[in-house]
Design a protein around this motif. Structure first.
Motif, PDB file in Angstrom:
ATOM      1  N   LEU A   1      20.086  28.080   5.460  1.00  0.00           N
ATOM      2  CA  LEU A   1      19.328  27.261   4.524  1.00  0.00           C
ATOM      3  C   LEU A   1      18.296  26.478   5.300  1.00  0.00           C
ATOM      4  O   LEU A   1      18.636  25.778   6.265  1.00  0.00           O
ATOM      5  N   VAL A   2      17.043  26.617   4.905  1.00  0.00           N
ATOM      6  CA  VAL A   2      15.966  25.952   5.627  1.00  0.00           C
ATOM      7  C   VAL A   2      15.326  24.904   4.714  1.00  0.00           C
ATOM      8  O   VAL A   2      15.005  25.190   3.561  1.00  0.00           O
ATOM      9  N   ALA A   3      15.176  23.704   5.236  1.00  0.00           N
ATOM     10  CA  ALA A   3      14.523  22.645   4.476  1.00  0.00           C
ATOM     11  C   ALA A   3      13.046  22.988   4.309  1.00  0.00           C
ATOM     12  O   ALA A   3      12.335  23.174   5.292  1.00  0.00           O
ATOM     13  N   GLY A   4      12.589  23.110   3.072  1.00  0.00           N
ATOM     14  CA  GLY A   4      11.200  23.460   2.809  1.00  0.00           C
ATOM     15  C   GLY A   4      10.281  22.272   2.997  1.00  0.00           C
ATOM     16  O   GLY A   4      10.728  21.148   3.248  1.00  0.00           O
ATOM     17  N   PHE A   5       8.968  22.532   2.926  1.00  0.00           N
ATOM     18  CA  PHE A   5       7.987  21.450   2.770  1.00  0.00           C
ATOM     19  C   PHE A   5       7.764  20.702   4.077  1.00  0.00           C
ATOM     20  O   PHE A   5       6.923  19.812   4.129  1.00  0.00           O
ATOM     21  N   GLN A   6       8.508  21.070   5.151  1.00  0.00           N
ATOM     22  CA  GLN A   6       8.434  20.282   6.383  1.00  0.00           C
ATOM     23  C   GLN A   6       8.354  21.151   7.614  1.00  0.00           C
ATOM     24  O   GLN A   6       8.760  22.299   7.621  1.00  0.00           O
ATOM     25  N   GLY A   7       7.811  20.578   8.667  1.00  0.00           N
ATOM     26  CA  GLY A   7       7.749  21.271   9.941  1.00  0.00           C
ATOM     27  C   GLY A   7       7.634  20.263  11.060  1.00  0.00           C
ATOM     28  O   GLY A   7       7.789  19.062  10.846  1.00  0.00           O
ATOM     29  N   LEU A   8       7.379  20.781  12.271  1.00  0.00           N
ATOM     30  CA  LEU A   8       7.251  19.910  13.426  1.00  0.00           C
ATOM     31  C   LEU A   8       5.875  20.129  14.029  1.00  0.00           C
ATOM     32  O   LEU A   8       5.433  21.263  14.194  1.00  0.00           O
ATOM     33  N   CYS A   9       5.196  19.031  14.340  1.00  0.00           N
ATOM     34  CA  CYS A   9       3.966  19.147  15.125  1.00  0.00           C
ATOM     35  C   CYS A   9       4.361  19.051  16.587  1.00  0.00           C
ATOM     36  O   CYS A   9       4.854  18.019  17.041  1.00  0.00           O
ATOM     37  N   LYS A  10       4.160  20.160  17.328  1.00  0.00           N
ATOM     38  CA  LYS A  10       4.606  20.208  18.722  1.00  0.00           C
ATOM     39  C   LYS A  10       3.905  19.159  19.583  1.00  0.00           C
ATOM     40  O   LYS A  10       4.511  18.571  20.473  1.00  0.00           O
ATOM     41  N   ASP A  11       2.622  18.923  19.316  1.00  0.00           N
ATOM     42  CA  ASP A  11       1.869  17.989  20.161  1.00  0.00           C
ATOM     43  C   ASP A  11       2.431  16.581  20.083  1.00  0.00           C
ATOM     44  O   ASP A  11       2.459  15.857  21.078  1.00  0.00           O
TER      45      ASP A  11
ATOM     46  N   GLY B   1       0.836  -1.203   0.000  1.00  0.00           N
ATOM     47  CA  GLY B   1       0.000   0.000   0.000  1.00  0.00           C
ATOM     48  C   GLY B   1       0.862   1.240   0.000  1.00  0.00           C
ATOM     49  O   GLY B   1       2.083   1.158  -0.149  1.00  0.00           O
ATOM     50  N   PRO B   2       0.242   2.393   0.185  1.00  0.00           N
ATOM     51  CA  PRO B   2       1.019   3.643   0.151  1.00  0.00           C
ATOM     52  C   PRO B   2       1.873   3.827   1.402  1.00  0.00           C
ATOM     53  O   PRO B   2       2.798   4.629   1.407  1.00  0.00           O
ATOM     54  N   GLY B   3       1.611   3.076   2.464  1.00  0.00           N
ATOM     55  CA  GLY B   3       2.407   3.227   3.690  1.00  0.00           C
ATOM     56  C   GLY B   3       1.786   4.240   4.628  1.00  0.00           C
ATOM     57  O   GLY B   3       1.036   5.119   4.199  1.00  0.00           O
ATOM     58  N   PRO B   4       2.117   4.137   5.928  1.00  0.00           N
ATOM     59  CA  PRO B   4       1.555   5.067   6.912  1.00  0.00           C
ATOM     60  C   PRO B   4       2.079   6.477   6.665  1.00  0.00           C
ATOM     61  O   PRO B   4       3.264   6.681   6.396  1.00  0.00           O
ATOM     62  N   ALA B   5       1.176   7.447   6.807  1.00  0.00           N
ATOM     63  CA  ALA B   5       1.513   8.835   6.467  1.00  0.00           C
ATOM     64  C   ALA B   5       2.665   9.363   7.323  1.00  0.00           C
ATOM     65  O   ALA B   5       3.523  10.091   6.830  1.00  0.00           O
ATOM     66  N   ARG B   6       2.693   8.970   8.608  1.00  0.00           N
ATOM     67  CA  ARG B   6       3.785   9.457   9.461  1.00  0.00           C
ATOM     68  C   ARG B   6       5.135   9.005   8.926  1.00  0.00           C
ATOM     69  O   ARG B   6       6.100   9.773   8.893  1.00  0.00           O
TER      70      ARG B   6
ATOM     71  N   PRO C   1      -1.045  18.462  13.000  1.00  0.00           N
ATOM     72  CA  PRO C   1      -0.499  17.089  12.977  1.00  0.00           C
ATOM     73  C   PRO C   1      -0.805  16.269  11.732  1.00  0.00           C
ATOM     74  O   PRO C   1      -0.355  15.119  11.655  1.00  0.00           O
ATOM     75  N   GLU C   2      -1.535  16.790  10.748  1.00  0.00           N
ATOM     76  CA  GLU C   2      -1.940  15.952   9.613  1.00  0.00           C
ATOM     77  C   GLU C   2      -0.739  15.653   8.731  1.00  0.00           C
ATOM     78  O   GLU C   2      -0.303  16.497   7.936  1.00  0.00           O
ATOM     79  N   HIS C   3      -0.244  14.423   8.809  1.00  0.00           N
ATOM     80  CA  HIS C   3       0.901  14.026   7.987  1.00  0.00           C
ATOM     81  C   HIS C   3       0.522  14.074   6.505  1.00  0.00           C
ATOM     82  O   HIS C   3      -0.562  13.651   6.124  1.00  0.00           O
TER      83      HIS C   3
ATOM     84  N   HIS D   1      -0.224  16.565   4.682  1.00  0.00           N
ATOM     85  CA  HIS D   1      -0.876  17.820   4.285  1.00  0.00           C
ATOM     86  C   HIS D   1      -1.096  18.704   5.517  1.00  0.00           C
ATOM     87  O   HIS D   1      -2.191  19.222   5.750  1.00  0.00           O
ATOM     88  N   ALA D   2      -0.004  18.853   6.279  1.00  0.00           N
ATOM     89  CA  ALA D   2      -0.090  19.691   7.478  1.00  0.00           C
ATOM     90  C   ALA D   2      -0.159  21.164   7.083  1.00  0.00           C
ATOM     91  O   ALA D   2       0.272  21.553   6.000  1.00  0.00           O
ATOM     92  N   ARG D   3      -0.722  21.963   7.976  1.00  0.00           N
ATOM     93  CA  ARG D   3      -0.744  23.405   7.762  1.00  0.00           C
ATOM     94  C   ARG D   3       0.173  24.072   8.784  1.00  0.00           C
ATOM     95  O   ARG D   3       0.280  23.602   9.918  1.00  0.00           O
ATOM     96  N   ILE D   4       0.816  25.155   8.361  1.00  0.00           N
ATOM     97  CA  ILE D   4       1.697  25.882   9.284  1.00  0.00           C
ATOM     98  C   ILE D   4       0.834  26.633  10.289  1.00  0.00           C
ATOM     99  O   ILE D   4      -0.105  27.331   9.909  1.00  0.00           O
TER     100      ILE D   4
END
Lengths: 421, 421
Positions: free
Chosen positions: B133-143, B60-65, B107-109, B111-114
């Protein structure tokens, strides 16, 4: 129910097919009722490919901090893929970076040391019934909030450190050989797989040519009292336990023969003997140059001292250069280095003069010249010509009766991937 | 001295050579006296290659996390390589992951929103004279303390969000086209590069086929009042500014023609008219199925309602399936979908009936049949047969006098990499 930490090396997970096979092995461990924490290295040649890219964007090796940021991606990728494969097999899994797993290190990029392991998140995910996958070889330096790498053998060290912090029952190190043998089976076809070996003897073997484990991870395991189980990821053979217990016996016991082709012999001759500070200076100069010295032999005659010792072959030119730079203060007559040498080490417990005598007799019978010889309770090492090394290993293996046939076990069949034994 | 955020897409850094070229561009910006923060996407096809690997270890596509853990490696690699290239050019640089840069998300892996950007570390490194240099497209969900990805257009959004949080003077989006044009130059060779366009018009263009920017990042820029500068990473052409200011003029002004081939026409016919809840139900069913509806047309005659609308072509079968599942409660006679259609949109300001009349006259003169038509102050869109789309775009570009020749500018030469316009 036990808690098992399993570490898989790069060749064990070198392709999607191999990743699936490792996932099946993890599932089998889960099915046996155990909690599993997996530490995986980067896939196959990933690290080399990333370093190659770095060399193509830069004329030099690049800043160490950025190389760490680059290389740590490799383990994130392999661990995430393993988590995806496990989930596909119906086992919920969660991959954690070194920092997420609570692996904290010193700030030295490229060769950081672990200072603390706080596996709170690992525990949480285990408690939620997950297989936890931890990226090996990496950690976080708290002071700088930067990702670091642990250098050579780093993933083994991560696995052992996690096993210690989690009080795991065992740390299984999966590799491409069947375990620790009485000698390298490529040299001695009748070499026997050891079912257990003590930390101390494993340290001697690892430090003198057995590549299956790095001395660093064995030392860590000894200090944390972590039982290491070295196993093949390609077979179901029982492997070797590295533990604290010595087999109880009074007579000297030879466990295995290690050999090392990656050494050089360095000799410093004609150091004036009237001032002992001069020969001490030889070792200080080498230490300052970062050269590790093994099997030092100090011979004094007619007012002159000759010093000989083994160094890693890659460090020989550094050693010779550093000594020449200090030529005036040491006052030696000559420095020579010989790259066509190797060491063979008899490792065991309670090795006495009788064993030393047997070693010397074996060399005499070959015949092969002993260039250097050192002894300790756990190891007798001989430095000889490289061309005589294999014959010496076979003869010593024979004379100390280490072969499979002698103890009724079946010789292991090795895939011969050219890595460790 | 200004603070400039520069974002480079995957094709701009698709090889070590291109990474070096981007590094030289960053150095030129530094040499002009500006502070620079760079956001880079993953190199070229990295993301697709990683997804391919995931498909090979899993059915399958694999777990989103885990997909997020996997995919975020891509940006870490490209940003670290860019930092290594910059250091090699004598400019100290520091690459930061999304979490290190203080990009916090929901937290939506996948398609998270900033939700917040706290660029403390970015500021620190800038103050130390580094290119950051900052890696785009990614962030951290604090929770959850987990790495997330922002989904399509994520790196643009990272760049705009960072520019907003840092109060940067401009956010430069480097891409493989020269900027925003009056039409796709592959369809209209005389299309002209726009030197500026308002957020509102850019949103309409982006939402209706202009792929150079994602609507999401434009909307973010509008809300944070960040000036976007769209430029080519392969040329030194001036590019296009996307800002808050509208050109001041009273008469209707057509800015550009967008077109979109990736749509389908869905028609629901014969819905009984006696109960308005039935046609409302059509849109509720689609909304619940996650299908976005565009250009809806509601036509009532002889007690029956016919509804037509455009959907993304990839969502057409979902739409038809959802409607069929609700057939009984809606009570329609038939649902049809047509994939051989496209939309052409005239975007500008103060678009009045006169402009609408001109659009219709243009279609009549071609001749080409208008299947759907919707109008607003900023956009007039027509859905027509896919085979008539290019001719319609050229005719409208001509009739609204948007060509380069008309305003005395030189037509841009496009590399034609097949991405955006």
């Amino acid at each position: 129910m036990a808690l098992v930490v399993q570490k898989y090396g790069g060749s064990s997970i070198g392709s999607p097919e191999r990743i699936r096979r490792v996932a099946e092995r993890v599932v089998a461990t889960r099915a046996a009722g155990h909690d599993v924490v997996v530490v995986a290295s980067a896939m196959g040649d990933t690290t080399d490919e990333l370093l190659d890219m770095a060399n193509r964007v830069s004329r030099g090796p690049g800043p160490a901090r950025e190389l760490d940021m680059l290389l740590t991606s490799g383990e994130r990728i392999s661990n995430a893929l393993l988590a995806i494969a496990l989930t596909d097999l119906g086992h919920p899994a969660c991959s954690l970076s070194g920092p997420q797993a609570g692996v904290f290190t010193t700030p030295e990029h490229g060769h950081a040391r672990i200072v603390d392991v706080l596996p709170t998140r690992v525990r949480q995910e285990l408690d939620r019934g997950q297989v936890v996958l931890v990226a090996g070889f990496q950690g976080l330096c708290k002071d700088t909030d930067d990702v670091t790498t642990l250098g050579r053998g780093g993933s083994d060290t991560t696995a052992v450190a996690l096993a210690g912090a989690l009080h795991a029952d065992v740390c299984e190190i999966y590799t491409d050989v069947d375990g620790v043998c009485t000698a390298d089976p490529r040299v001695v076809p009748t070499a026997r797989l050891l079912d257990r070996v003590s930390y101390a003897q494993m340290l001697e073997l690892a430090a003198h040519g057995a590549k299956v484990l790095m001395p660093r991870s064995v030392e860590y395991a000894r200090r944390q009292d972590v039982t290491i189980h070295v196993r093949s990821s390609f077979t179901d053979r029982p492997g070797t336990l590295v533990t604290t217990q010595e087999p109880e016996m009074e007579k000297p016991a030879v466990t295995a023969i290690a050999h090392d082709r990656s050494v050089a012999l360095v000799s410093v001759t004609g150091v004036p003997d009237e001032d002992p500070a001069r020969s001490a200076r030889v070792f200080r100069v080498l230490a300052d140059a970062g050269v590790e010295v093994d099997m030092p032999v100090h011979k004094s005659s007619r007012g002159r001292v000759d010093l000989s010792f083994a160094v890693a072959r890659g460090a020989a030119s550094t050693a010779v250069g550093a000594l020449h730079a200090a030529a005036e203060e040491i006052g030696f007559a000559a420095v020579t280095s010989d790259h066509h040498v190797g060491t063979v080490s008899v490792v065991g417990a309670g090795l006495c003069a009788d064993v030393t005598a047997t070693v010397c007799e074996t060399f005499a019978a070959l015949p092969a010249r002993i260039r250097l010889l050192t002894t300790s309770e756990l190891r007798i090492s001989v430095l000889c010509g490289e061309g005589e090394l294999d014959r010496a290993v076979r003869a010593l293996h024979e004379v100390f009766e280490l072969s499979a046939g002698r103890v009724g076990e079946v010789a292991t069949v090795y895939a011969g991937t050219g890595r460790g034994w």
